[in-house]
Design an enzyme around this catalytic site. Structure first.
Site, mmCIF file in Angstrom:
data_model
loop_
_atom_site.group_PDB
_atom_site.id
_atom_site.type_symbol
_atom_site.label_atom_id
_atom_site.label_comp_id
_atom_site.label_asym_id
_atom_site.label_seq_id
_atom_site.Cartn_x
_atom_site.Cartn_y
_atom_site.Cartn_z
ATOM 1 N N GLY A 111 0.813 -1.214 0.000
ATOM 2 C CA GLY A 111 0.000 0.000 0.000
ATOM 3 C C GLY A 111 0.845 1.261 0.000
ATOM 4 O O GLY A 111 2.024 1.250 -0.372
ATOM 5 N N ASP A 148 -8.929 -1.035 -0.249
ATOM 6 C CA ASP A 148 -9.855 0.112 -0.202
ATOM 7 C C ASP A 148 -9.937 0.853 -1.533
ATOM 8 O O ASP A 148 -10.759 1.755 -1.670
ATOM 9 C CB ASP A 148 -9.420 1.118 0.877
ATOM 10 C CG ASP A 148 -9.460 0.530 2.274
ATOM 11 O OD1 ASP A 148 -10.031 -0.556 2.435
ATOM 12 O OD2 ASP A 148 -8.927 1.167 3.200
HETATM 13 P P1 ATP Z 1 -1.720 -1.176 4.068
HETATM 14 O O1 ATP Z 1 -2.349 -0.001 3.384
HETATM 15 O O2 ATP Z 1 -2.338 -2.477 3.828
HETATM 16 O O3 ATP Z 1 -1.553 -0.900 5.491
HETATM 17 P P2 ATP Z 1 0.941 -0.326 3.590
HETATM 18 O O4 ATP Z 1 1.946 -0.641 2.554
HETATM 19 O O5 ATP Z 1 0.478 1.097 3.634
HETATM 20 O O6 ATP Z 1 -0.244 -1.330 3.407
HETATM 21 P P3 ATP Z 1 2.394 0.013 6.077
HETATM 22 O O7 ATP Z 1 2.508 -0.920 7.234
HETATM 23 O O8 ATP Z 1 1.884 1.379 6.326
HETATM 24 O O9 ATP Z 1 1.508 -0.761 5.009
HETATM 25 O O10 ATP Z 1 3.814 0.144 5.367
HETATM 26 C C1 ATP Z 1 4.517 -0.988 4.865
HETATM 27 C C2 ATP Z 1 5.980 -0.871 5.151
HETATM 28 O O11 ATP Z 1 6.513 0.309 4.529
HETATM 29 C C3 ATP Z 1 6.304 -0.767 6.629
HETATM 30 O O12 ATP Z 1 7.366 -1.648 6.915
HETATM 31 C C4 ATP Z 1 6.701 0.695 6.800
HETATM 32 O O13 ATP Z 1 7.598 0.883 7.849
HETATM 33 C C5 ATP Z 1 7.352 0.984 5.458
HETATM 34 N N1 ATP Z 1 7.388 2.427 5.167
HETATM 35 C C6 ATP Z 1 6.340 3.292 5.157
HETATM 36 N N2 ATP Z 1 6.743 4.544 4.865
HETATM 37 C C7 ATP Z 1 8.090 4.495 4.700
HETATM 38 C C8 ATP Z 1 9.100 5.446 4.386
HETATM 39 N N3 ATP Z 1 8.815 6.736 4.178
HETATM 40 N N4 ATP Z 1 10.380 5.004 4.320
HETATM 41 C C9 ATP Z 1 10.682 3.720 4.506
HETATM 42 N N5 ATP Z 1 9.781 2.763 4.799
HETATM 43 C C10 ATP Z 1 8.497 3.131 4.897
HETATM 44 MG MG MG Z 2 -1.420 1.993 4.123
#
Ligand code: ATP
Ligand code: MG
EC number: 2.7.1.11
Length: 429
Positions: free
Chosen positions: A172, A203
């Protein structure tokens, strides 16, 4: 934001000098574009001003590629929450790398970005066509997933040490921001590693991407829950069926599930505020006239009404207050005070839906997303994701997708259709 301000340019690692091994396919020219605006007046304005039309690069196989397949190693990682179709995308990437391009080594990094950091000690899986043969029939993710910040420098150390040329990151908004951070570190080190994102959001809330995989499956499974809620509501005197669906900041699943099962009487989404008194007044009128009601609520709706936990999850995402439980408890109690006894049945199918295998439509979509991700990676494109726009696969720069959410416009067509279908008042304040 004006569409002229958007930067559609895709970063490249270098010139493509190697002929593609693909044969019998329609190669896509580098100047093929998918128009961004749909509104005729926006297009006319561009033409009148003599500006180039804003457009995405079209996805698809190119005649010349950047990486030599015989030397290339690739990696795949899945992060964030589960979503139907994750395994289909993993399988499609592996099969395309292997069969279309002849890439022999594909690592499956375990448990999200943890798998790219040495300290967690997760050994990557070796993904072969045999290892992924039946994968598309299963929900979840073969690789596992995780949340929480990881050291970006350590992640790039791993890619460098394992000689990975393309990293495919399926996840995501957080995953995509992480992919961008990895790309930036790769750039600082002047390495030739491509990072390709495949947006995963049940979503359907990633900006500048028309559809994301898993959404269709989610809506069709949500419909089953709404069907049960309707049967329960009709089966009791003053019966209410209440279904909580996914949708943290955008209520697309709730909206489409309401349209798919047009016996929904109230659809509550994060984008349209309501008060408990406003909802109860309309609900009471509905039950007085029809004897039962069905309510669909997105998990992020009405957050100003519920107590919200102070803490965030491991990735820093705000935790939501439980609007489903709040309505489950408050509606019967408050209607009783207004002299109406109701029977409310509450259904929360969220985790059942997230772990479902993809339906046929999503399986096709996931397969093609995986193929297009591989085609893009093989040409050395980077810091981009594979999108879908006006029924075409596109290349989208990560900054255009991962920093703003797509949301329902309360004045737009979709919400107007939902109001026409449910018959709920436009305002419940
Ligand atoms: P979902 O929407 O299902 O929650 P997502 O990809 O948004 O999926 P997150 O848990 O928010 O899920 O993020 C996934 C991974 O990306 C996590 O390990 C998080 O620490 C990492 N991450 C998010 N933002 C950054 C960033 N700016 N730099 C490095 N890593 C990041
Ligand atoms: Mg997310």
């Amino acid at each position: 934001m004006n569409c002229h301000d958007l930067d559609f340019n895709i970063s490249r690692l270098g010139r493509c000098r190697i002929p593609s091994p693909l044969s019998g396919v329609r190669f896509v020219r580098n100047d093929e574009r998918v128009l961004y605006p749909s509104d005729a007046s926006a297009i006319e304005a561009c033409v009148a001003e003599g500006k180039p039309l804003p457009a995405f690069e079209a996805a698809g196989p190119r005649e010349q590629i950047y990486f030599d397949p015989s030397k290339l190693k690739c990696g795949i990682v899945t992060c964030g929450g589960l979503c139907p179709g994750l395994n289909d995308v993993i399988r499609a990437i592996v099969l395309s790398l292997f069969h279309h391009y002849g890439v022999a080594t594909v690592f499956g990094f375990r448990y999200g970005y943890e798998g790219l950091t040495h300290r967690h000690g997760h050994r990557p899986l070796e993904l072969t066509p045999r290892a992924v043969a039946d994968l598309h029939q299963k929900g979840g993710t073969l690789l596992g997933s995780s949340r929480g910040p990881q050291d970006v420098s350590e992640m790039v150390d791993t890619l460098e040490r394992m000689n990975v040329g393309i990293l495919f990151a399926i996840g995501g908004d957080g995953t995509l921001r992480g992919a961008q951070a990895v790309t930036e570190e790769i750039g600082r080190r002047n390495l030739k590693i491509a990072v390709i994102g495949i947006p995963k959001t049940i979503d359907n809330d990633i900006s500048n991407v028309q559809n994301s995989f898993g959404f269709e499956t989610a809506v069709s499974e949500a419909r089953t829950a709404v069907y049960s809620a309707n049967a329960e509501a009709e089966g009791a005197r003053n019966g209410i069926g209440l279904v909580k669906l996914m949708g943290r900041e955008s209520g697309f699943i709730a909206a489409y599930a309401s349209l798919a099962h047009s016996e929904v009487n109230f659809c509550l989404v994060p984008e349209v505020p309501f008060t408990l008194d406003g909802l109860l007044a309309a609900l009471k009128r509905r039950i007085e006239s029809r004897g039962h009601a069905v309510i669909v609520v997105a998990e992020g709706a009405g957050q100003d009404l519920v107590e919200r936990p102070r803490e965030t999850d491991a990735s820093g995402n705000v935790r939501l207050g439980d609007i489903g439980i709040f309505l489950r408890d408050m509606i019967p109690a408050r209607l009783k005070n207004l002299g109406m006894d109701v029977t409310l049945k509450y259904i929360d199918p969220s985790y059942t839906i997230r772990s479902m295998p993809a339906n046929a439509h999503d399986s096709v979509f996931c397969l093609l997303l995986g193929h297009h991700a591989v085609h893009a990676g093989m040409t050395g494109r980077t810091n981009m994701l594979v999108g879908f726009w006006k029924n075409e696969f596109t290349h989208v720069p990560i900054p255009l997708a991962a920093f703003e959410r797509k949301r329902i416009d309360p004045e737009g067509r979709l919400w107007s259709n939902v109001l026409a279908s449910t018959g709920q008042p436009k305002e419940m304040m």
